[in-house]
Design an enzyme around this catalytic site. Structure first.
Site, PDB file in Angstrom:
ATOM      1  N   LYS A 196       0.805  -1.230   0.000  1.00 55.70           N
ATOM      2  CA  LYS A 196       0.000   0.000   0.000  1.00 55.70           C
ATOM      3  C   LYS A 196       0.839   1.281   0.000  1.00 55.70           C
ATOM      4  O   LYS A 196       0.385   2.312  -0.493  1.00 55.70           O
ATOM      5  CB  LYS A 196      -0.959   0.011   1.198  1.00 55.70           C
ATOM      6  CG  LYS A 196      -2.062  -1.034   1.077  1.00 55.70           C
ATOM      7  CD  LYS A 196      -3.031  -0.942   2.237  1.00 55.70           C
ATOM      8  CE  LYS A 196      -4.052  -2.059   2.168  1.00 55.70           C
ATOM      9  NZ  LYS A 196      -5.087  -1.941   3.193  1.00 55.70           N
ATOM     10  N   ASP A 198     -10.027   2.412   2.338  1.00 60.35           N
ATOM     11  CA  ASP A 198     -10.142   1.829   3.687  1.00 60.35           C
ATOM     12  C   ASP A 198     -10.655   2.922   4.627  1.00 60.35           C
ATOM     13  O   ASP A 198     -11.531   2.694   5.469  1.00 60.35           O
ATOM     14  CB  ASP A 198      -8.774   1.358   4.207  1.00 60.35           C
ATOM     15  CG  ASP A 198      -8.229   0.181   3.426  1.00 60.35           C
ATOM     16  OD1 ASP A 198      -9.036  -0.629   2.945  1.00 60.35           O
ATOM     17  OD2 ASP A 198      -6.991   0.075   3.296  1.00 60.35           O
ATOM     18  N   PRO A 246       4.147   1.558  22.901  1.00 60.68           N
ATOM     19  CA  PRO A 246       3.589   2.911  23.045  1.00 60.68           C
ATOM     20  C   PRO A 246       4.236   3.946  22.133  1.00 60.68           C
ATOM     21  O   PRO A 246       3.555   4.874  21.671  1.00 60.68           O
ATOM     22  CB  PRO A 246       3.839   3.267  24.511  1.00 60.68           C
ATOM     23  CG  PRO A 246       4.220   2.004  25.188  1.00 60.68           C
ATOM     24  CD  PRO A 246       4.694   1.030  24.170  1.00 60.68           C
ATOM     25  N   GLN A 273     -15.107  -0.442   1.778  1.00 63.89           N
ATOM     26  CA  GLN A 273     -13.971  -0.013   0.953  1.00 63.89           C
ATOM     27  C   GLN A 273     -14.174  -0.481  -0.489  1.00 63.89           C
ATOM     28  O   GLN A 273     -13.774   0.200  -1.431  1.00 63.89           O
ATOM     29  CB  GLN A 273     -12.608  -0.440   1.532  1.00 63.89           C
ATOM     30  CG  GLN A 273     -12.333  -1.936   1.694  1.00 63.89           C
ATOM     31  CD  GLN A 273     -11.976  -2.661   0.410  1.00 63.89           C
ATOM     32  OE1 GLN A 273     -11.445  -2.052  -0.510  1.00 63.89           O
ATOM     33  NE2 GLN A 273     -12.282  -3.940   0.327  1.00 63.89           N
TER      34      GLN A 273
END
Ligand code: ATR
Length: 284
Positions: free
Chosen positions: A70, A106, A157, A255
């Protein structure tokens, strides 16, 4: 019937053998009288450019792009729409007289799926689990469409914080923030919870990204981007707490509807796309 006017729509990815898109698209094309066929091609990462050049030479109408291409496909296109540029990923390309333009359906598909179910996130808090490619498409869509606060919680994180910074920079403001997944118990109850991690996906169906003591009561919508299984452990827990469950088939369907709109300028009904996915041919 396939004839000399039949238009090819392609999917490139690696691997693609388990994709549900070919059967969904081909059922839709048959029932919408679109003279097209949708074919999946397993393209190795080093051949993405060649594949796109080949599509140009063949003058095909368009193609979908899936993992892991992508981002890699973008340098080979002539233009990219704004949302896809912000996300940094393209899943749909249209060929208009030799000009290839990339879109991210998407992201637009995710928003259409909310709209279809009457879920309005404007001004509302969302807790998004995950910080990978799918989370990026969802977080960008939410930030661009006026969600209140989007907390991106991830096992790693730093990736959540980096994603939040990226999106805040692009859209301007500070709607997104990052958090460790282990800390989500301390985040005030969101209107919607979105799982964009792969935890709970087949065959790891006993896995759930939520900490065992996470309190789901008060969460109105639980949206799991996973569609295999259709009811993840997270969605089962959410349903027990009265949340509206939404699974990943919705994003997959919308999508595709968005992509077909771009290629053929027609609006496909959700029910038809769903029947395509489930391989149901005999319906009126
Ligand atoms: P996709 O393109 O589907 O988003 P990805 O980019 O590989 O896939 O991202 C997968 C996401 O799922 C990541 O956020 C990952 O967390 P890390 O960044 O910490 O790797 C998350 N993920 C995968 N397995 C997980 C698990 N068992 N528990 C929690 N998060 C998990």
């Amino acid at each position: 019937m396939i004839d000399a006017s039949t238009r090819l729509i392609a999917l490139i990815g690696h691997p693609v053998e388990h994709s549900l898109s070919p059967r969904m698209h081909n059922v839709i094309y048959r029932h919408m009288d679109i003279n097209g066929v949708y074919m999946a091609f397993d393209v190795l990462p080093e051949n993405v450019g060649q594949a796109v050049h080949g599509f140009r030479a063949l003058q095909i109408r368009g193609f979908n792009v899936t993992v892991p291409h992508k981002q890699a496909v973008m340098p080979y296109l002539d233009a990219t729409d704004r949302t896809a540029s912000v996300i940094g990923a393209v899943n749909t390309v249209v060929n208009d007289s030799g000009v290839l333009t990339g879109y991210n359906t998407d992201s637009s598909g995710f928003m259409r799926s909310l709209e279809y179910r009457g879920i309005d996130v404007r001004g509302r808090d969302v807790l998004l689990l995950g910080a990978g490619g799918a989370a990026r498409a969802v977080a960008t869509a939410l930030a661009m469409h006026g969600a209140g606060r989007v907390t991106i919680a991830n096992r790693t994180p730093d990736k959540a914080a980096a994603l939040a910074d990226d999106i805040n920079n692009y859209v301007g403001g500070s709607v997104c923030s990052g958090a460790p997944l282990s800390d989500i118990g301390s985040i005030s109850c969101p209107y919607m919870l979105v799982n964009a991690t792969s935890a709970g996906m087949w065959p790891h169906v006993e896995s759930c990204p939520l900490p065992a003591d996470y309190d789901l009561s008060g969460v109105a919508v639980a949206y799991d981007l996973i569609y295999n299984p259709e009811r993840t452990l997270l969605l089962k827990k959410a349903e027990e707490h009265g949340c509206m469950p939404v699974n990943g088939l919705d994003m997959l369907i919308w999508q595709a509807i968005e992509a077909i709109g771009i290629w053929f300028d027609i609006e496909v009904k959700y029910e038809l796309a769903l029947k395509g996915i489930k391989n149901i041919e005999n319906f009126s």
